[in-house]
Write a protein that holds these residues in place. Sequence first.
Motif, PDB file in Angstrom:
ATOM      1  N   LYS A  64       0.829  -1.216   0.000  1.00 51.68           N
ATOM      2  CA  LYS A  64       0.000   0.000   0.000  1.00 51.68           C
ATOM      3  C   LYS A  64       0.857   1.257   0.000  1.00 51.68           C
ATOM      4  O   LYS A  64       0.533   2.230  -0.684  1.00 51.68           O
ATOM      5  N   LEU A  65       1.928   1.263   0.777  1.00 48.01           N
ATOM      6  CA  LEU A  65       2.798   2.435   0.808  1.00 48.01           C
ATOM      7  C   LEU A  65       3.516   2.631  -0.529  1.00 48.01           C
ATOM      8  O   LEU A  65       3.640   3.762  -1.009  1.00 48.01           O
ATOM      9  N   THR A  66       3.959   1.549  -1.137  1.00 48.30           N
ATOM     10  CA  THR A  66       4.588   1.651  -2.454  1.00 48.30           C
ATOM     11  C   THR A  66       3.586   2.179  -3.475  1.00 48.30           C
ATOM     12  O   THR A  66       3.916   3.054  -4.291  1.00 48.30           O
ATOM     13  N   ASP A  67       2.359   1.689  -3.428  1.00 47.78           N
ATOM     14  CA  ASP A  67       1.319   2.180  -4.332  1.00 47.78           C
ATOM     15  C   ASP A  67       1.061   3.675  -4.132  1.00 47.78           C
ATOM     16  O   ASP A  67       0.817   4.407  -5.095  1.00 47.78           O
ATOM     17  N   ALA A  68       1.131   4.141  -2.885  1.00 52.90           N
ATOM     18  CA  ALA A  68       0.933   5.565  -2.601  1.00 52.90           C
ATOM     19  C   ALA A  68       2.039   6.408  -3.230  1.00 52.90           C
ATOM     20  O   ALA A  68       1.777   7.487  -3.770  1.00 52.90           O
ATOM     21  N   VAL A  69       3.258   5.922  -3.182  1.00 54.40           N
ATOM     22  CA  VAL A  69       4.387   6.623  -3.817  1.00 54.40           C
ATOM     23  C   VAL A  69       4.192   6.657  -5.330  1.00 54.40           C
ATOM     24  O   VAL A  69       4.340   7.708  -5.968  1.00 54.40           O
ATOM     25  N   VAL A  70       3.826   5.533  -5.911  1.00 56.06           N
ATOM     26  CA  VAL A  70       3.629   5.429  -7.355  1.00 56.06           C
ATOM     27  C   VAL A  70       2.485   6.333  -7.822  1.00 56.06           C
ATOM     28  O   VAL A  70       2.563   6.939  -8.901  1.00 56.06           O
ATOM     29  N   ALA A  71       1.447   6.477  -7.008  1.00 55.96           N
ATOM     30  CA  ALA A  71       0.320   7.334  -7.374  1.00 55.96           C
ATOM     31  C   ALA A  71       0.745   8.791  -7.553  1.00 55.96           C
ATOM     32  O   ALA A  71       0.141   9.533  -8.330  1.00 55.96           O
ATOM     33  N   VAL A  72       1.794   9.214  -6.864  1.00 52.14           N
ATOM     34  CA  VAL A  72       2.279  10.591  -6.969  1.00 52.14           C
ATOM     35  C   VAL A  72       3.393  10.715  -8.004  1.00 52.14           C
ATOM     36  O   VAL A  72       3.376  11.598  -8.851  1.00 52.14           O
ATOM     37  N   TYR A  73       4.371   9.828  -7.951  1.00 50.99           N
ATOM     38  CA  TYR A  73       5.548   9.937  -8.805  1.00 50.99           C
ATOM     39  C   TYR A  73       5.415   9.245 -10.157  1.00 50.99           C
ATOM     40  O   TYR A  73       6.111   9.596 -11.098  1.00 50.99           O
ATOM     41  N   GLY A  74       4.592   8.234 -10.226  1.00 52.80           N
ATOM     42  CA  GLY A  74       4.467   7.448 -11.448  1.00 52.80           C
ATOM     43  C   GLY A  74       5.073   6.069 -11.271  1.00 52.80           C
ATOM     44  O   GLY A  74       5.800   5.797 -10.313  1.00 52.80           O
ATOM     45  N   GLU A  75       4.765   5.214 -12.224  1.00 50.95           N
ATOM     46  CA  GLU A  75       5.175   3.800 -12.146  1.00 50.95           C
ATOM     47  C   GLU A  75       6.691   3.628 -12.064  1.00 50.95           C
ATOM     48  O   GLU A  75       7.183   2.670 -11.472  1.00 50.95           O
ATOM     49  N   TRP A  76       7.460   4.556 -12.631  1.00 51.09           N
ATOM     50  CA  TRP A  76       8.920   4.442 -12.599  1.00 51.09           C
ATOM     51  C   TRP A  76       9.457   4.356 -11.171  1.00 51.09           C
ATOM     52  O   TRP A  76      10.527   3.784 -10.937  1.00 51.09           O
ATOM     53  N   ALA A  77       8.726   4.916 -10.198  1.00 52.16           N
ATOM     54  CA  ALA A  77       9.207   4.960  -8.817  1.00 52.16           C
ATOM     55  C   ALA A  77       9.026   3.640  -8.077  1.00 52.16           C
ATOM     56  O   ALA A  77       9.626   3.439  -7.020  1.00 52.16           O
TER      57      ALA A  77
END
Length: 128
Positions: free
Chosen positions: A23-36
Amino acid sequence: MPHLSVQVLESDLAGRETALIEKLTDAVVAVYGEWARSIAVVQLIGLPPNRWGIGGAPAQAPSPSVTFGIKEAAFSRPDAEEIVARLISGVTEAIVDVFGERVRAGVTVELVGTPAGRTGIGGVVVTS
């Protein structure tokens, strides 16, 4: 690289580790994009009871606390306020999804900026 350290009572964390990391990784990806996704680091730090104090006494049911390390340059972007708000909101929602609504009011998310040239990986200073 986005780096999240989460402090939570060990008894609350047990059995929820994988869900929280996802869930935390998904939260980061939601802001930065899939590359993150591949560079997002999540460290879970489970604390035993009586090793978390609030107001001079052991806390009875503290909400998780997150320290989110990002590049300092993110704070000087024109959209910095929006990025900060989305990161804090997304991380809080991820925590609430895993631990339940009871923790929402106390979830702490601290964004900590690291200046360029102040991080090293594998013994080499990262300059960008």
